[in-house]
Design an enzyme around this catalytic site. Structure first.
Site, PDB file in Angstrom:
ATOM      1  N   VAL A 168       3.534 -22.176  -2.053  1.00  0.00           N
ATOM      2  CA  VAL A 168       2.507 -21.686  -1.134  1.00  0.00           C
ATOM      3  C   VAL A 168       1.245 -22.534  -1.236  1.00  0.00           C
ATOM      4  O   VAL A 168       0.784 -23.120  -0.261  1.00  0.00           O
ATOM      5  CB  VAL A 168       2.180 -20.197  -1.397  1.00  0.00           C
ATOM      6  CG1 VAL A 168       1.065 -19.732  -0.469  1.00  0.00           C
ATOM      7  CG2 VAL A 168       3.426 -19.329  -1.229  1.00  0.00           C
ATOM      8  N   PRO A 198      -3.106 -28.627  -2.418  1.00  0.00           N
ATOM      9  CA  PRO A 198      -4.184 -29.248  -3.191  1.00  0.00           C
ATOM     10  C   PRO A 198      -5.581 -28.909  -2.693  1.00  0.00           C
ATOM     11  O   PRO A 198      -6.508 -28.746  -3.486  1.00  0.00           O
ATOM     12  CB  PRO A 198      -3.895 -30.749  -3.044  1.00  0.00           C
ATOM     13  CG  PRO A 198      -2.436 -30.832  -2.821  1.00  0.00           C
ATOM     14  CD  PRO A 198      -2.091 -29.619  -2.020  1.00  0.00           C
ATOM     15  N   TRP A 218       0.656 -26.669  -7.817  1.00  0.00           N
ATOM     16  CA  TRP A 218       0.790 -25.534  -8.740  1.00  0.00           C
ATOM     17  C   TRP A 218       2.057 -24.721  -8.465  1.00  0.00           C
ATOM     18  O   TRP A 218       2.042 -23.491  -8.484  1.00  0.00           O
ATOM     19  CB  TRP A 218      -0.441 -24.603  -8.690  1.00  0.00           C
ATOM     20  CG  TRP A 218      -1.693 -25.231  -9.190  1.00  0.00           C
ATOM     21  CD1 TRP A 218      -2.840 -25.421  -8.488  1.00  0.00           C
ATOM     22  CD2 TRP A 218      -1.951 -25.750 -10.514  1.00  0.00           C
ATOM     23  NE1 TRP A 218      -3.792 -26.038  -9.267  1.00  0.00           N
ATOM     24  CE2 TRP A 218      -3.270 -26.254 -10.521  1.00  0.00           C
ATOM     25  CE3 TRP A 218      -1.179 -25.852 -11.672  1.00  0.00           C
ATOM     26  CZ2 TRP A 218      -3.850 -26.839 -11.639  1.00  0.00           C
ATOM     27  CZ3 TRP A 218      -1.746 -26.447 -12.790  1.00  0.00           C
ATOM     28  CH2 TRP A 218      -3.062 -26.918 -12.771  1.00  0.00           C
ATOM     29  N   ARG A 246      -9.462  -9.477 -43.795  1.00  0.00           N
ATOM     30  CA  ARG A 246     -10.483 -10.457 -44.155  1.00  0.00           C
ATOM     31  C   ARG A 246     -11.633  -9.795 -44.923  1.00  0.00           C
ATOM     32  O   ARG A 246     -12.176  -8.771 -44.494  1.00  0.00           O
ATOM     33  CB  ARG A 246     -11.020 -11.107 -42.880  1.00  0.00           C
ATOM     34  CG  ARG A 246     -12.234 -12.002 -43.063  1.00  0.00           C
ATOM     35  CD  ARG A 246     -11.883 -13.331 -43.658  1.00  0.00           C
ATOM     36  NE  ARG A 246     -13.000 -14.269 -43.571  1.00  0.00           N
ATOM     37  CZ  ARG A 246     -13.031 -15.432 -44.175  1.00  0.00           C
ATOM     38  NH1 ARG A 246     -12.003 -15.824 -44.915  1.00  0.00           N
ATOM     39  NH2 ARG A 246     -14.067 -16.235 -44.049  1.00  0.00           N
ATOM     40  N   GLN A 304     -19.991  -1.590 -39.235  1.00  0.00           N
ATOM     41  CA  GLN A 304     -20.039  -0.797 -38.011  1.00  0.00           C
ATOM     42  C   GLN A 304     -19.981  -1.663 -36.757  1.00  0.00           C
ATOM     43  O   GLN A 304     -19.343  -1.295 -35.762  1.00  0.00           O
ATOM     44  CB  GLN A 304     -21.308   0.064 -37.987  1.00  0.00           C
ATOM     45  CG  GLN A 304     -21.324   1.065 -36.824  1.00  0.00           C
ATOM     46  CD  GLN A 304     -22.548   1.944 -36.858  1.00  0.00           C
ATOM     47  OE1 GLN A 304     -23.661   1.449 -36.676  1.00  0.00           O
ATOM     48  NE2 GLN A 304     -22.364   3.237 -37.098  1.00  0.00           N
ATOM     49  N   GLY A 307     -13.952 -15.559 -36.117  1.00  0.00           N
ATOM     50  CA  GLY A 307     -14.844 -16.604 -36.607  1.00  0.00           C
ATOM     51  C   GLY A 307     -14.245 -17.984 -36.424  1.00  0.00           C
ATOM     52  O   GLY A 307     -13.509 -18.256 -35.477  1.00  0.00           O
ATOM     53  N   GLY A 308     -14.536 -18.886 -37.367  1.00  0.00           N
ATOM     54  CA  GLY A 308     -14.116 -20.274 -37.247  1.00  0.00           C
ATOM     55  C   GLY A 308     -12.618 -20.459 -37.195  1.00  0.00           C
ATOM     56  O   GLY A 308     -12.131 -21.423 -36.596  1.00  0.00           O
ATOM     57  N   GLU A 340      -2.023 -15.934  -8.274  1.00  0.00           N
ATOM     58  CA  GLU A 340      -1.652 -14.770  -7.441  1.00  0.00           C
ATOM     59  C   GLU A 340      -2.855 -14.265  -6.636  1.00  0.00           C
ATOM     60  O   GLU A 340      -2.999 -13.069  -6.391  1.00  0.00           O
ATOM     61  CB  GLU A 340      -1.061 -13.657  -8.304  1.00  0.00           C
ATOM     62  CG  GLU A 340      -0.114 -12.729  -7.568  1.00  0.00           C
ATOM     63  CD  GLU A 340       1.312 -13.260  -7.491  1.00  0.00           C
ATOM     64  OE1 GLU A 340       2.145 -12.606  -6.849  1.00  0.00           O
ATOM     65  OE2 GLU A 340       1.588 -14.328  -8.065  1.00  0.00           O
TER      66      GLU A 340
END
Length: 383
Positions: free
Chosen positions: A128, A131, A159, A273, A284, A344-345, A368
Site C-alpha cells: 500500500v 515513498p 515499507w 537491584r 517511593q 539506568g545505564g 497501520e
C-alpha cells in the site's frame, strides 16, 4: 507477573491464547536476542509457527485455515509481542493481505492463492504505502492501466512486509482519476512476485523489529491478467478501510505485548537491584513509577478488548479501532521509556530485553496509519 491474564479475554479465545503463549516461550523468547542482533529473517521459527497452526490461521476453514476471529487474533498477538516484536511481526505478516482476497475475491483466487498460505506453502504480502505518500490512501500513485485482458502496473511501494520473501502480494493501485470521487480511484490486485517487471529489495537494516523484513518494490510495465483484480475496479479504498479496522485492533495487541514486556523487565530489575543498602523498589519514587506503568497498561488493555468487541460486531468500527491502536501503542512507548529510566545505564545495552522493547515500541505508533491520522479518525467519528 501475569499481566496478560485470561480474565478480560472471551472464553472462546483462551485456548488459542494458551497455545500462543506456549509457542512463544518455546520458540520466540529464547531466540529473540539472537535475531535482533543478527537482523536475520527467522525462517525456522516461522516454519514452526506454521506447523503449530498459529500462522495464517485467520484464513477461513474452507480455504485451509482455522478461521480465527478478531478476539482470537488479539489474544495470540499480545502473547507473541510480549515475547519479541520482530519475530512476532514476521509471523503475522506471513498472511498479510489474504483477508482482502478471501473477503472480496473469487473462489478461484482463494483456491490458487489463499489456500497455499494457510497450508504453509506460500507467503503473502500487502503493498500500500509509497515513498512519497504515507497514510494518504487516496493519494497513492502506483498505477494499473487496463490493456486488453491485462493490467500493466508502474510505480513503486515502500515499507512492504515480505516484499522480497512473498510468493504474491496484494497490491493497492490507482485505476482512475475522478477528482469528484477521490475515494473511488483505486483497486486491489493479486501480483505474483515472479511476474516480469516486479523488482524488490530489502530496506536497509532498521533500528527495531529487526527480525522482520520490509522491502522497496518497483513495478516497470509489470503485467498481470485481468482476473487478478480483486472484487470490482474502484473499490480498493473501501476494502482497505474495512481491512484496517480489524488490523488496528490487532496492532493494539502489539502495544499491549510490548508494554507487558517492559513492565516485567522493570519489575524484575527494581526488585533485584540494590542501591544505598536496599533494593530500589523500596524507594517511593520507584513504586510510583511502577504504579503509573501498571495504570497505563491496564487502561490500554481494557480499551483494546472493548474495541475488539465493538469492531467484531461492526459497531462504529473505525472509531473504536483508532482509539485502541492509538492508546495501546502510545502506552507501550511511555511504559518502555519509564522502564529504561528505572534500569539506568544498563538500559542501553542491546543484550538487555528492555533495550530491544524500547526500540520496538517506537514502531507501531507509525504503521497501520500513523497515530496522528488515528486522531483525525477519532475526532471525525466521535459524534
Amino acid at each position: 507477573m501475569n499481566l496478560l491474564d485470561d480474565g478480560i479475554v472471551p472464553e472462546h479465545a483462551r485456548e488459542v491464547k494458551a497455545e500462543a503463549r506456549e509457542f512463544a516461550q518455546e520458540h520466540v523468547e529464547p531466540n529473540a536476542r539472537e535475531y535482533f542482533q543478527s537482523g536475520e529473517y527467522p525462517h525456522e521459527i516461522l516454519e514452526a509457527g506454521q506447523d503449530a497452526g498459529l500462522v495464517a490461521q485467520d484464513i477461513p476453514e474452507e480455504w485451509g485455515g482455522r478461521g480465527l476471529d478478531l478476539p482470537q487474533l488479539l489474544a495470540v498477538t499480545e502473547e507473541f509481542y510480549r515475547a519479541d516484536a520482530g519475530i512476532a511481526l514476521t509471523l503475522q505478516l506471513a498472511s498479510f493481505g489474504c483477508e482482502i482476497t478471501y473477503d472480496y475475491g473469487s473462489d478461484e483466487q482463494c483456491a490458487e492463492y489463499v489456500r497455499p498460505v494457510a497450508e504453509g506453502d506460500q507467503l503473502s504480502g500487502l503493498a500500500v504505502s509509497e515513498p512519497e505518500t504515507g497514510s494518504d490512501l487516496a493519494g497513492m500513485e502506483t498505477r494499473a492501466e487496463k490493456e486488453g485482458d491485462e493490467y500493466v502496473i508502474n510505480g513503486e511501494k515502500y515499507w512492504i512486509g515480505n516484499g522480497v520473501e512473498a510468493d504474491w502480494i496484494t497490491l493497492y493501485a490507482r485505476t482512475g482519476d475522478d477528482e469528484t470521487n477521490r475515494y473511488g480511484n483505486h483497486s486491489m490486485f493479486i501480483v505474483p512476485t515472479d511476474a516480469d517487471g516486479y523488482e524488490a529489495e530489502h530496506i536497509p537494516e532498521k533500528m527495531a523489529m529487526r527480525a522482520s523484513k520490509q522491502a522497496h518494490i518497483t513495478f516497470e510495465d509489470c503485467r498481470i491478467p485481468e482476473e487478478n483484480l480483486i472484487g470490482t475496479e474502484g473499490a480498493g479504498f473501501w476494502m482497505l478501510a474495512e481491512f484496517f479496522n480489524h488490523g488496528r485492533v490487532v496492532v493494539s495487541g502489539h502495544g499491549l505485548g510490548l508494554a507487558a514486556a517492559a513492565i516485567e523487565e522493570a519489575w524484575a530489575f527494581t526488585h533485584d537491584r540494590e542501591e544505598f543498602g536496599r533494593t530500589i523498589n523500596e524507594f517511593q519514587a520507584v513504586q510510583h513509577a511502577l504504579a503509573d506503568m501498571l495504570i497505563d497498561f491496564e487502561r490500554a488493555r481494557a480499551l483494546s478488548w472493548r474495541a475488539c468487541e465493538n469492531v467484531a460486531r461492526g459497531d462504529r468500527a473505525g472509531y473504536w479501532a483508532a482509539l485502541a491502536k492509538t492508546n495501546a501503542t502510545e502506552a507501550a512507548v511511555d511504559v518502555s521509556e519509564r522502564s529504561m529510566q528505572l534500569h539506568g545505564g544498563r538500559s542501553v545495552l542491546d543484550r538487555r530485553r528492555i533495550a530491544r522493547v524500547y526500540r520496538d515500541a517506537r514502531i507501531p505508533v507509525i504503521y497501520e496509519g500513523a497515530n496522528e491520522i488515528q486522531r483525525n479518525l477519532i475526532y471525525r467519528q466521535g459524534s
